[in-house]
Design an enzyme around this catalytic site. Structure first.
Site, PDB file in Angstrom:
ATOM      1  CG  ASN A 177      15.125 -66.145   8.295  1.00  0.00           C
ATOM      2  OD1 ASN A 177      16.226 -65.636   8.213  1.00  0.00           O
ATOM      3  ND2 ASN A 177      14.670 -66.660   9.427  1.00  0.00           N
ATOM      4  N   GLY A 235      22.437 -68.043  10.662  1.00  0.00           N
ATOM      5  CA  GLY A 235      22.205 -68.994   9.587  1.00  0.00           C
ATOM      6  C   GLY A 235      22.277 -70.429  10.065  1.00  0.00           C
ATOM      7  CB  SER A 236      22.739 -73.529   8.128  1.00  0.00           C
ATOM      8  OG  SER A 236      24.031 -73.385   7.562  1.00  0.00           O
ATOM      9  CD  GLU A 291      19.530 -66.798  15.540  1.00  0.00           C
ATOM     10  OE1 GLU A 291      19.345 -68.041  15.550  1.00  0.00           O
ATOM     11  OE2 GLU A 291      18.934 -66.021  14.802  1.00  0.00           O
ATOM     12  CG  LEU A 292      24.685 -71.199  15.026  1.00  0.00           C
ATOM     13  CD1 LEU A 292      25.652 -72.275  15.502  1.00  0.00           C
ATOM     14  CD2 LEU A 292      25.161 -70.601  13.708  1.00  0.00           C
ATOM     15  CB  CYS A 296      15.888 -68.758  14.340  1.00  0.00           C
ATOM     16  SG  CYS A 296      15.892 -66.983  14.663  1.00  0.00           S
TER      17      CYS A 296
END
Length: 482
Positions: free
Chosen positions: A144, A223-224, A245-246, A279
């Site tokens: 992203n 990511g996820s 970092e989710l 995010c």
């Protein structure tokens, strides 16, 4: 290390233009021998780089900033082609990366300097803490922000004396290869930063094997949650440091005494930047009942005025989603929430929306959307919505606003709007997040740490913490000879 390599029949990675759905380019996927060569070369380069004086490393980081600025147009255009980011925003993330490189070039010596520790002891002890590079770091990055999310991890990692193996998202493979080349163009050693092109079916096994490899010292992941759980578990098994970092479902809280006009204008920026695929985009808008009608009216007017369409047009503010499955997932969240009682104030369907002036239906567009009457139990409130959909909920009072804002498994950012900064800060302290912004939109900045709590992950990027994240903070305790 564990044997790595392709176990599928996929031999290439394709990038696709999300504006048209057409293939942009096909890249050959690495086989097991090529991945092994990349790891070996990266480890060797990191070993040499780690012994390079800090001043020389930071001078190279300063040159990287220059290269980023020189190539900003080409790099931004590539980002827009591969993931549909509006070109003005793509240029912005390249410039932000250059600013970050300049920050570390200017402040890295101070941050990395040995830190003396006063020791009150009769035998003449001298003690200090040294920040020493760890070696080769694996970075598993999302699509992203194809440049910025890589650079915010890569720049401090390299400045600290480490090397980087970049496993970028397959749909931005061209950007990944271009980023790796930037480092050598800036004069950093060849192979110090390497982009791995891995066929998508082989990514989980390859990443797990890389984390287990003794030549890889640490891993950073954005990511996820599902992929992050795998990365975190693999790092734990290997006893290696990791930063995760989710994602998030940030609350944007508007109190009864807020400047509603300013809050509504900021809310549009907060939700629809990067077409809502961020995010730190505000996703849940918790508004005091006394100002809810005014806020919704102004907010919807601002959303209606957004220009959606061709991301290569500098006037475009909302582009397509990066993939068709993301658009489909967003539609499911909207439809299920409406079935549970939410109301569509604007948008709610695939397409470019009323502000586009374009009736074509090609590409993976989703209308800028506002849902009102939302709350706990609805997908748009409980889940992370990764696209241009805003969920508005009404709070009876400050206690109710806290309960709604904190009703989430995530804990990345928070924005609170009030004419009383004391009231806003007091409320923010009651909500668990990695960052709290008062009368401002949540954003990352190289001067302050960035990261989450709860299901948004752990560890910090940027600022001093980001530069020290992958260093061995080594204690020296020296007693003078007798």
């Amino acid at each position: 290390m564990t044997a790595m390599g392709s176990t599928s029949t996929t031999t290439s990675v394709d990038t696709v233009d999300p504006t048209t759905g057409l293939v942009l380019q096909s890249y050959p996927a690495m086989n097991a021998a090529e991945v092994e060569d990349a790891v070996a070369a990266g480890a060797a380069a990191a070993s040499v780089w780690g012994s390079t004086p800090v001043a020389a490393r930071l001078a190279a980081v300063a040159r990287l900033a220059e290269v980023l600025r020189e190539r900003s147009e080409d790099l931004a255009a590539l980002v827009t082609r591969e993931m549909g980011k509006p070109i003005a925003e793509a240029r912005g993330e390249v410039v932000k990366s250059a600013v970050t490189a300049e920050h570390y070039a200017a402040h890295g010596s101070r941050i990395l300097a040995d830190r003396p520790v006063p020791i009150d002891a009769p035998e003449g002890v001298e003690a200090w803490v040294s920040h020493e590079p760890m070696g080769l770091v694996l970075a598993v990055m999302p699509w992203n922000f194809p440049v910025w999310q890589v650079m915010r991890a890569a720049i401090p990692t390299v400045a600290a004396g480490n090397g980087l193996l970049l496993k970028h998202s397959p749909n931005v493979t061209g950007s990944a290869l271009a980023i790796a080349e930037l480092f050598t163009a800036a004069g950093l050693p060849e192979h110090l930063v390497t982009a791995l092109v891995v066929a998508e079916p082989d990514v989980p096994a390859t990443v797990e094997d890389l984390i287990a490899d003794e030549r890889v010292a640490a891993v950073t992941f954005t990511g996820s949650n599902r992929a992050g759980e795998m990365v975190g578990a693999a790092a734990g098994r290997a006893s290696k440091p990791s930063v995760l970092e989710l994602g998030g479902s940030d609350a944007f809280v508007v109190l009864a005494d807020a400047d509603v006009e300013a809050a509504a204008a900021a809310a549009v920026r907060a939700r629809f930047t990067n077409s809502g695929q961020s995010c730190v985009c505000a996703k849940r808008f918790v508004v005091a009942a006394a100002v809810a009608d005014e806020f919704v009216r102004l907010f919807v007017d601002g959303v209606r005025a957004l220009r959606a369409g061709d991301p290569t047009d500098a006037s475009t503010e909302v582009g397509p989603l990066a993939r068709a499955d993301l658009r489909d997932a967003l539609q499911r969240q909207v439809d299920e929430s409406v079935a549970l009682g939410a109301t569509v104030a604007i948008g709610g369907r695939s397409g470019r929306g009323s502000g586009s002036g374009d009736d074509t239906d090609t590409g993976w567009f989703y209308e800028p959307t506002v849902l009102i009457g939302t709350g706990p139990g609805m997908p748009v409130f409980d889940e992370e919505t990764f696209g241009p959909v805003a969920a508005v909920a009404v709070a009876c009072d400050d206690d109710h606003a806290v309960a709604l804002a904190d009703h989430t498994a995530y804990g990345l950012g928070l924005s609170v709007w009030s004419r009383s900064t004391e009231r806003a800060v007091a409320l923010a302290r009651r909500i668990t997040t990695g960052a709290a912004f008062v009368n401002a939109v949540v954003a990352s900045d190289p001067r302050v740490p960035f990261g989450g709590t709860k299901r948004s992950g752990y560890g910090r990027e940027l600022a001093d913490a980001g530069l020290l994240a992958f260093t061995n903070q080594r204690t020296y305790w020296v007693v003078s000879g007798h």
